[in-house]
Design an enzyme around this catalytic site. Structure first.
Site, PDB file in Angstrom:
ATOM      1  N   ARG A 165       0.677  -1.352   0.013  1.00 44.75           N
ATOM      2  CA  ARG A 165       0.035   0.002  -0.051  1.00 44.75           C
ATOM      3  C   ARG A 165       0.857   1.379   0.025  1.00 44.75           C
ATOM      4  O   ARG A 165       0.362   2.346   0.622  1.00 44.75           O
ATOM      5  CB  ARG A 165      -0.887   0.078   1.237  1.00 44.75           C
ATOM      6  CG  ARG A 165      -2.170  -1.110   1.115  1.00 44.75           C
ATOM      7  CD  ARG A 165      -3.085  -0.569   0.261  1.00 44.75           C
ATOM      8  NE  ARG A 165      -4.273  -1.759   0.354  1.00 44.75           N
ATOM      9  CZ  ARG A 165      -5.352  -1.308   1.067  1.00 44.75           C
ATOM     10  NH1 ARG A 165      -5.275   0.085   1.781  1.00 44.75           N
ATOM     11  NH2 ARG A 165      -6.500  -2.072   1.038  1.00 44.75           N
ATOM     12  N   TYR A 172     -15.300 -11.104  -0.060  1.00 44.65           N
ATOM     13  CA  TYR A 172     -15.879  -9.657  -0.210  1.00 44.65           C
ATOM     14  C   TYR A 172     -17.067  -9.773  -1.287  1.00 44.65           C
ATOM     15  O   TYR A 172     -18.021  -9.047  -0.776  1.00 44.65           O
ATOM     16  CB  TYR A 172     -14.698  -8.747  -0.791  1.00 44.65           C
ATOM     17  CG  TYR A 172     -13.971  -8.448   0.020  1.00 44.65           C
ATOM     18  CD1 TYR A 172     -14.111  -7.176   0.975  1.00 44.65           C
ATOM     19  CD2 TYR A 172     -12.798  -8.692   0.324  1.00 44.65           C
ATOM     20  CE1 TYR A 172     -13.036  -6.633   1.833  1.00 44.65           C
ATOM     21  CE2 TYR A 172     -11.664  -8.277   1.241  1.00 44.65           C
ATOM     22  CZ  TYR A 172     -11.822  -7.252   1.968  1.00 44.65           C
ATOM     23  OH  TYR A 172     -10.886  -6.736   2.726  1.00 44.65           O
ATOM     24  N   ARG A 231      -5.931  12.142  -6.163  1.00 42.63           N
ATOM     25  CA  ARG A 231      -7.043  11.198  -5.777  1.00 42.63           C
ATOM     26  C   ARG A 231      -8.514  12.394  -5.936  1.00 42.63           C
ATOM     27  O   ARG A 231      -9.523  11.969  -6.663  1.00 42.63           O
ATOM     28  CB  ARG A 231      -7.287  10.578  -4.546  1.00 42.63           C
ATOM     29  CG  ARG A 231      -8.519   9.675  -4.323  1.00 42.63           C
ATOM     30  CD  ARG A 231      -8.286   9.276  -2.809  1.00 42.63           C
ATOM     31  NE  ARG A 231      -9.375   8.299  -2.651  1.00 42.63           N
ATOM     32  CZ  ARG A 231     -10.618   8.514  -2.288  1.00 42.63           C
ATOM     33  NH1 ARG A 231     -10.953   9.789  -2.938  1.00 42.63           N
ATOM     34  NH2 ARG A 231     -11.431   7.877  -2.183  1.00 42.63           N
ATOM     35  N   ASP A 234      -7.069  -2.225  -7.223  1.00 39.54           N
ATOM     36  CA  ASP A 234      -7.524  -2.842  -6.214  1.00 39.54           C
ATOM     37  C   ASP A 234      -8.071  -4.119  -6.329  1.00 39.54           C
ATOM     38  O   ASP A 234      -8.280  -4.520  -7.571  1.00 39.54           O
ATOM     39  CB  ASP A 234      -8.804  -2.013  -5.623  1.00 39.54           C
ATOM     40  CG  ASP A 234      -8.953  -2.428  -4.231  1.00 39.54           C
ATOM     41  OD1 ASP A 234      -8.665  -1.656  -3.210  1.00 39.54           O
ATOM     42  OD2 ASP A 234      -9.974  -3.192  -4.055  1.00 39.54           O
ATOM     43  N   ARG A 248      -2.818   6.980   1.225  1.00 42.26           N
ATOM     44  CA  ARG A 248      -3.596   8.139   1.815  1.00 42.26           C
ATOM     45  C   ARG A 248      -2.284   8.928   2.904  1.00 42.26           C
ATOM     46  O   ARG A 248      -2.632  10.097   3.274  1.00 42.26           O
ATOM     47  CB  ARG A 248      -4.603   8.018   2.615  1.00 42.26           C
ATOM     48  CG  ARG A 248      -5.944   7.584   1.518  1.00 42.26           C
ATOM     49  CD  ARG A 248      -7.267   7.066   2.166  1.00 42.26           C
ATOM     50  NE  ARG A 248      -6.812   5.612   2.610  1.00 42.26           N
ATOM     51  CZ  ARG A 248      -7.558   4.865   3.319  1.00 42.26           C
ATOM     52  NH1 ARG A 248      -8.670   5.052   3.582  1.00 42.26           N
ATOM     53  NH2 ARG A 248      -7.180   3.791   3.344  1.00 42.26           N
TER      54      ARG A 248
HETATM   55  O1  CP3 Z   1      -0.178  -1.231  -2.398  1.00 45.73           O
HETATM   56  C1  CP3 Z   1      -0.574  -0.469  -3.050  1.00 45.73           C
HETATM   57  O2  CP3 Z   1       0.192   0.639  -3.048  1.00 45.73           O
HETATM   58  C2  CP3 Z   1      -1.170  -0.747  -4.440  1.00 45.73           C
HETATM   59  C3  CP3 Z   1      -2.652  -0.435  -4.386  1.00 45.73           C
HETATM   60  C4  CP3 Z   1      -3.458  -1.326  -3.409  1.00 45.73           C
HETATM   61  C5  CP3 Z   1      -4.871  -0.780  -3.151  1.00 45.73           C
HETATM   62  N1  CP3 Z   1      -5.427  -1.767  -2.764  1.00 45.73           N
HETATM   63  C6  CP3 Z   1      -5.382   0.495  -3.123  1.00 45.73           C
HETATM   64  C7  CP3 Z   1      -6.382   0.859  -2.316  1.00 45.73           C
HETATM   65  C8  CP3 Z   1      -3.499  -2.736  -3.357  1.00 45.73           C
HETATM   66  C9  CP3 Z   1      -2.492  -3.801  -3.586  1.00 45.73           C
HETATM   67  C10 CP3 Z   1      -4.794  -3.056  -2.697  1.00 45.73           C
HETATM   68  C11 CP3 Z   1      -5.221  -4.554  -2.382  1.00 45.73           C
HETATM   69  C12 CP3 Z   1      -6.266  -4.720  -1.404  1.00 45.73           C
HETATM   70  N2  CP3 Z   1      -7.500  -3.722  -1.427  1.00 45.73           N
HETATM   71  C13 CP3 Z   1      -6.634  -5.719  -0.382  1.00 45.73           C
HETATM   72  C14 CP3 Z   1      -5.325  -6.618  -0.110  1.00 45.73           C
HETATM   73  C15 CP3 Z   1      -4.214  -6.140   0.667  1.00 45.73           C
HETATM   74  C16 CP3 Z   1      -4.622  -5.836   2.228  1.00 45.73           C
HETATM   75  O3  CP3 Z   1      -4.271  -4.472   2.520  1.00 45.73           O
HETATM   76  O4  CP3 Z   1      -4.956  -6.649   2.938  1.00 45.73           O
HETATM   77  C17 CP3 Z   1      -7.847  -5.562  -0.022  1.00 45.73           C
HETATM   78  C18 CP3 Z   1      -8.205  -6.477   1.157  1.00 45.73           C
HETATM   79  C19 CP3 Z   1      -8.510  -4.443  -0.608  1.00 45.73           C
HETATM   80  C20 CP3 Z   1      -9.914  -4.120  -0.581  1.00 45.73           C
HETATM   81  C21 CP3 Z   1     -10.072  -2.937  -0.240  1.00 45.73           C
HETATM   82  N3  CP3 Z   1      -9.709  -1.580  -0.725  1.00 45.73           N
HETATM   83  C22 CP3 Z   1     -10.587  -2.210   0.986  1.00 45.73           C
HETATM   84  C23 CP3 Z   1     -10.865  -3.245   2.163  1.00 45.73           C
HETATM   85  C24 CP3 Z   1     -10.555  -0.882   1.001  1.00 45.73           C
HETATM   86  C25 CP3 Z   1     -11.190   0.146   2.115  1.00 45.73           C
HETATM   87  C26 CP3 Z   1      -9.872   0.137   3.224  1.00 45.73           C
HETATM   88  C27 CP3 Z   1      -9.120   1.191   2.932  1.00 45.73           C
HETATM   89  O5  CP3 Z   1      -7.862   0.834   3.294  1.00 45.73           O
HETATM   90  O6  CP3 Z   1      -9.372   2.295   2.858  1.00 45.73           O
HETATM   91  C28 CP3 Z   1      -9.942  -0.480  -0.184  1.00 45.73           C
HETATM   92  C29 CP3 Z   1      -9.520   0.849  -0.577  1.00 45.73           C
HETATM   93  C30 CP3 Z   1      -8.424   1.181  -1.003  1.00 45.73           C
HETATM   94  N4  CP3 Z   1      -7.344   0.299  -1.903  1.00 45.73           N
HETATM   95  C31 CP3 Z   1      -7.649   2.292  -1.047  1.00 45.73           C
HETATM   96  C32 CP3 Z   1      -6.453   2.212  -1.666  1.00 45.73           C
HETATM   97  C33 CP3 Z   1      -5.029   3.306  -1.682  1.00 45.73           C
HETATM   98  C34 CP3 Z   1      -7.893   3.500  -0.104  1.00 45.73           C
HETATM   99  C35 CP3 Z   1      -9.184   4.501  -1.164  1.00 45.73           C
HETATM  100  C36 CP3 Z   1      -9.030   5.659  -0.891  1.00 45.73           C
HETATM  101  O7  CP3 Z   1      -8.025   6.251  -1.338  1.00 45.73           O
HETATM  102  O8  CP3 Z   1      -9.967   6.395  -0.270  1.00 45.73           O
END
Ligand code: CP3
Length: 341
Positions: free
Chosen positions: A19, A145, A32, A69, A23
């Site tokens: 990640r 999910y 964003r 994502d 943010r």
């Molecule tokens: O790693 C990186 O920099 C690449 C981008 C990436 C995102 N999501 C961007 C994201 C990767 C590799 C993921 C994987 C992901 N997404 C997983 C598996 C990895 C882990 O962390 O366990 C999962 C379970 C998700 C599903 C997901 N996406 C959730 C549950 C959420 C909401 C919770 C949160 O962290 O906000 C997201 C949103 C998300 N995916 C964001 C980002 C940058 C935040 C969205 C925003 O900018 O508001």
């Protein structure tokens, strides 16, 4: 990074963060906002490439991870997905034979091809010494999910469907195995040099369920990817397996395994590194804490694991409240340790 993943002598210990585009970076927040919503950002190749590259401008990292994502894949299968500010993902429920039958499994649709454009754009703008990582969610995690309709504290419906070995559940896992291989394969064709499979909720599956719905799907994905792209390494991140990481590596044949922060380092060194490279595993909260505590943990990790079998990373994704200065300091400590041998 590629040297370590392929078992060759490495110049230095590679480092990146799960990640890492996100943010905690003000430039991410700005891009964003410019994109509109989170999904608009994922499907805008120019802006998604920009946020993919942002962390490498700030920190001395060895790899970029595609900005996307794990829930873009269900969307490409025809499932409604949205992200509500502050609430996380909302997914149209897929928890019946009819709903699984409706999945568009043969042809990934929607805007998914934008992701491949992002990969190509990032590769074209990334230094030759940096590695581009593609990714997808593992079938179990993505299915959870889809079954729950979004994030869920305990994922009870998904776990129950697994215990009952519901026919539709097994069909759903099958659809996800096949479509995830296609999705990763297209990312590799577009320029991804490594792929990581995120099984964030592997910890949910005990005993026989773990073999059936975590190990077996990832084993099949690894095997099918090997026949399509024999030289592209695969990192498996099956979070929460603990000592079970050894069976995970043995069964699936992944080239590296991502370790959650609670995996003991002597186990990682003695049992795992003879089989594969290991990635991890600083606790993201130690990174927020910073100072001597963080320094001590980073040193403990790099001193325990050989530099040419280890990819420095966190044990899970970096959190939005992480101070940027702590990240810079963490990477400095890893680099100092390279110089000290
Ligand atoms: O790693 C990186 O920099 C690449 C981008 C990436 C995102 N999501 C961007 C994201 C990767 C590799 C993921 C994987 C992901 N997404 C997983 C598996 C990895 C882990 O962390 O366990 C999962 C379970 C998700 C599903 C997901 N996406 C959730 C549950 C959420 C909401 C919770 C949160 O962290 O906000 C997201 C949103 C998300 N995916 C964001 C980002 C940058 C935040 C969205 C925003 O900018 O508001």
């Amino acid at each position: 990074m590629l040297d370590v993943l392929c078992g060759r002598q490495a110049e230095r210990r590679p480092a990146w963060m799960m990640r890492q585009a996100g943010r905690y970076l003000p430039e991410y927040q700005a891009t964003r906002a410019q994109a509109g919503s989170f999904l608009d950002l994922c499907y805008n190749p120019q802006l998604a490439a920009e946020v993919t590259l942002q962390p490498l401008r700030r920190f001395d990292l060895d790899a970029a991870i595609l900005f996307a994502d794990i829930l873009l894949l269900p969307q490409a299968l025809g499932v409604g997905v949205s992200f509500k500010a502050g609430e996380g993902p909302v997914v149209e429920k897929v928890a019946s034979p009819e709903a699984v039958r409706l999945l568009r499994a043969d042809r990934l649709g929607g805007s998914i091809s934008k992701v491949y454009e992002t990969v190509a754009l990032v590769r074209a703008n990334l230094g030759a010494d940096k590695t581009l990582i593609g990714f997808c969610g593992a079938p179990w995690t993505v299915a959870s999910y889809m079954i729950e309709g979004g994030s869920s504290e305990e994922r009870l419906s998904a776990r129950l469907a697994a215990w009952r070995q519901e026919r539709w559940f097994e069909d759903l896992i099958e659809v996800l195995i096949e479509s995830s291989v296609t999705y990763l394969s297209r990312q590799i064709e577009a320029g991804a040099e490594v792929v990581q499979i995120f099984d964030t909720w592997a910890i949910d599956l005990p005993g026989a369920l773990r073999d059936r719905y975590c190990f077996e799907p990832i084993r099949r994905m690894r095997q099918e990817l090997r026949s399509l792209h024999p030289h592209t390494p695969v990192i498996g991140f099956a979070r929460g397996l603990g000592a079970g990481q050894a069976d995970f590596v043995r069964v699936t044949g992944v080239d590296a395994c991502g370790l959650e922060s609670t995996v003991p380092l002597p186990f990682a060194r003695d049992v795992l590194t003879p089989m594969c490279a290991v990635q991890g595993n600083l606790d993201p909260l130690a990174l927020i804490a910073g100072g001597p505590v963080m320094r001590g943990e980073v040193l403990r990790i790099v001193e325990s694991l050989p530099a040419d079998r280890h990819v420095f990373n966190l044990g899970h994704g970096i959190r939005p409240e992480t101070p940027i200065s702590h990240v810079a300091e963490m990477i400095d400590i890893v680099r100092e340790s390279d110089r000290c041998g």
